[in-house]
Design an enzyme around this catalytic site. Structure first.
Site, short mmCIF file in Angstrom:
data_model
loop_
_atom_site.label_atom_id
_atom_site.label_comp_id
_atom_site.label_asym_id
_atom_site.label_seq_id
_atom_site.Cartn_x
_atom_site.Cartn_y
_atom_site.Cartn_z
N SER A 225 0.82 -1.21 0.00
CA SER A 225 0.00 0.00 0.00
C SER A 225 0.85 1.26 0.00
CB SER A 225 -0.88 -0.02 1.25
OG SER A 225 -1.45 1.25 1.46
N HIS B 6 -13.56 -0.84 -2.47
CA HIS B 6 -12.72 -0.53 -1.31
C HIS B 6 -13.34 -1.11 -0.03
CE1 HIS B 6 -9.29 2.45 -0.75
NE2 HIS B 6 -9.45 1.98 0.47
#
Ligand code: FNR
Length: 431
Positions: A136, A329
């Site tokens: 990430s 998400h």
């Protein structure tokens, strides 16, 4: 990569299952529960209330997260009988690489909230199975360290497109240098969704200096911080109230910031770094034509994460990217949205085989993976499940969750009468 993986075509599911039962005969239990509700409960017990709110919370009334599950529930598998399924091959090819199973560890930020193993834990867990882990932009450990100490498995890098293009170029070139195999650009987070669990605790980890390690290790970001440090102080700027909580926040962000604690405390750089991050984190003015900038700066495959509308999928094809992830998400951005499995068929139809379509949000077990593959996904990403495992038992817990997911998907594949992901089709589902 496949050679190094314990996942093989001769019955990974059965071998995991039998290892669990045999260990049970000697009194051992699995490290993490295989039953979903028990996994969730154990993860909640393992985390602080702030961490749990951040990890488990979605946006608004969390109805998109519910829709993700409902979409999987609504479609039912229709097993086929009397087919030879003794030799199976779970492997898939994506962007020029063969991976042992169609399962990828999704990018999840701020893993230090969950366990000290953080990004190293999931990288090593995925590497132990040969599965890709997507690092990430909001990681707790710089990508170079994960590449060096993360077990040597395949890594992809997830990009949040910063307001500073030079920073974008720098992050992407670092990802290239560590040998990342793809750049995943997350499109759905031009700003943070409205997340009541975090709002009600008034808690955002980034403000505490968590989850910004890719930035504080970046030369362009560090230059932005230095420039900001050199600006004269604005005498009219509001002064933060000195409370015990404010002092704890300051000490926490100082401890997390690279460099010496004392020097950081004196210079005030950690706070400036957090402010700089909050300024540059993301941008709301991105448009399709800007993808050309990324193409100019990397030869890696570009995968767009967050596409849900067929017209956007067509635009992605026109833009010349290499793949998309149908994702909402985990329901953390738009409340009232559709489940990703409901979005998938339209997107797959629009793409027309031009590139692989991946899916995430709500995958909880092997059957969910099979349903996504049957509707045309080339692979799935999974987030919360392994994050829960990480919270419960660190790297080993995350590895066990991933292992269990692949084992179960192998069994469901075989028990529905199939030998490879490519054998599945919408015909295997009701509706
Ligand atoms: C995420 N996700 C995410 N996505 C991304 O592109 N960058 C990130 O930093 C994060 N961070 C993050 C934190 C937390 C706590 C969660 C739960 C999710 C989204 C993630 O990549 C993925 O899309 C979803 O997690 C997939 O849904 P499931 O598997 O969690 O249901």
């Amino acid at each position: 990569m496949t050679e190094r993986s314990p996942i093989d075509g001769t019955g990974f599911g059965r071998s995991v299952q039998s290892a669990v039962y045999r260990a049970g005969a000697s009194g051992s239990r699995p490290l993490v529960p295989t039953r979903w509700d028990d996994l969730v409960a154990a993860a909640e017990r393992a985390m602080t209330p702030d961490a749990w709110a951040y990890i488990a919370g979605s946006s608004g009334r969390e109805s998109t997260a519910d829709a993700n599950h409902a979409a999987f529930e609504r479609r039912r598998l229709v097993p086929r009988m009397l087919r030879d399924v003794s030799e199976r091959d779970l492997s898939v090819e994506l962007f020029g690489h063969r991976y042992p199973a169609p399962v990828i560890a999704a990018p999840v930020g701020v893993l230090e909230l969950v366990h000290r193993d953080a990004d190293l834990g999931i990288a090593r867990a995925a590497a132990s199975l040969g599965l890709p882990a997507v690092l990430s932009s909001q990681a707790s450990v710089p990508m170079e360290r994960v590449a060096a100490e993360g077990g040597g498995g395949p890594l992809w890098f997830q990009l949040y497109w910063s307001r500073d293009d030079e920073l974008v170029a720098s992050l992407v070139s670092r990802a290239e240098r560590i040998g990342a195999q793809a750049i995943v650009v997350t499109l759905d987070t031009t700003m943070l969704g409205w997340r009541p669990r975090d709002l009600d605790r008034a808690y955002l980890p980034f403000i505490h200096g968590m989850g910004i390690a890719q930035y504080t290790s970046d030369p362009v970001f560090r230059r932005l911080v230095a420039e900001r440090m050199a600006l004269p102080r604005d005498p009219a700027a509001p002064k933060p109230k000195v409370t015990p909580a404010a002092v704890a926040t300051l000490l926490g962000m100082t401890r997390r910031h690279p460099g010496r604690f004392g020097a950081n405390l004196r210079s005030g750089e950690p706070r400036v770094a957090v402010e700089t991050f909050l300024d540059v984190f993301s941008r709301t003015d991105l448009t399709w034509d800007r993808l050309a900038f990324l193409r100019e700066h990397t030869t890696l495959p570009i995968v767009l994460k967050g596409v849900q509308h067929p017209d956007d999928a067509r635009r992605a094809v026109d833009a010349g990217v290499d793949g998309i992830v149908v994702s909402n998400h985990a329901g953390r951005q738009v409340d009232g949205g559709l489940g990703t499995l409901d979005a998938l068929p339209g997107v797959v139809g629009a793409v027309g085989g031009a590139f692989p379509v991946l899916l995430d949000s709500g995958v909880r077990g092997g059957a969910d993976v099979i349903k996504a593959l049957a509707l045309g996904a080339a692979a799935v990403l999974t987030g919360r499940p392994w994050v829960y495992g990480l919270g419960i038992a660190g790297q080993d817990g995350a590895a066990e969750v991933l292992r269990n997911l692949v084992a179960e998907l192998d069994l469901v594949l075989a028990l529905t009468g199939h030998r490879t992901p490519g054998d599945l089709s919408p015909d295997d589902l009701t509706e």
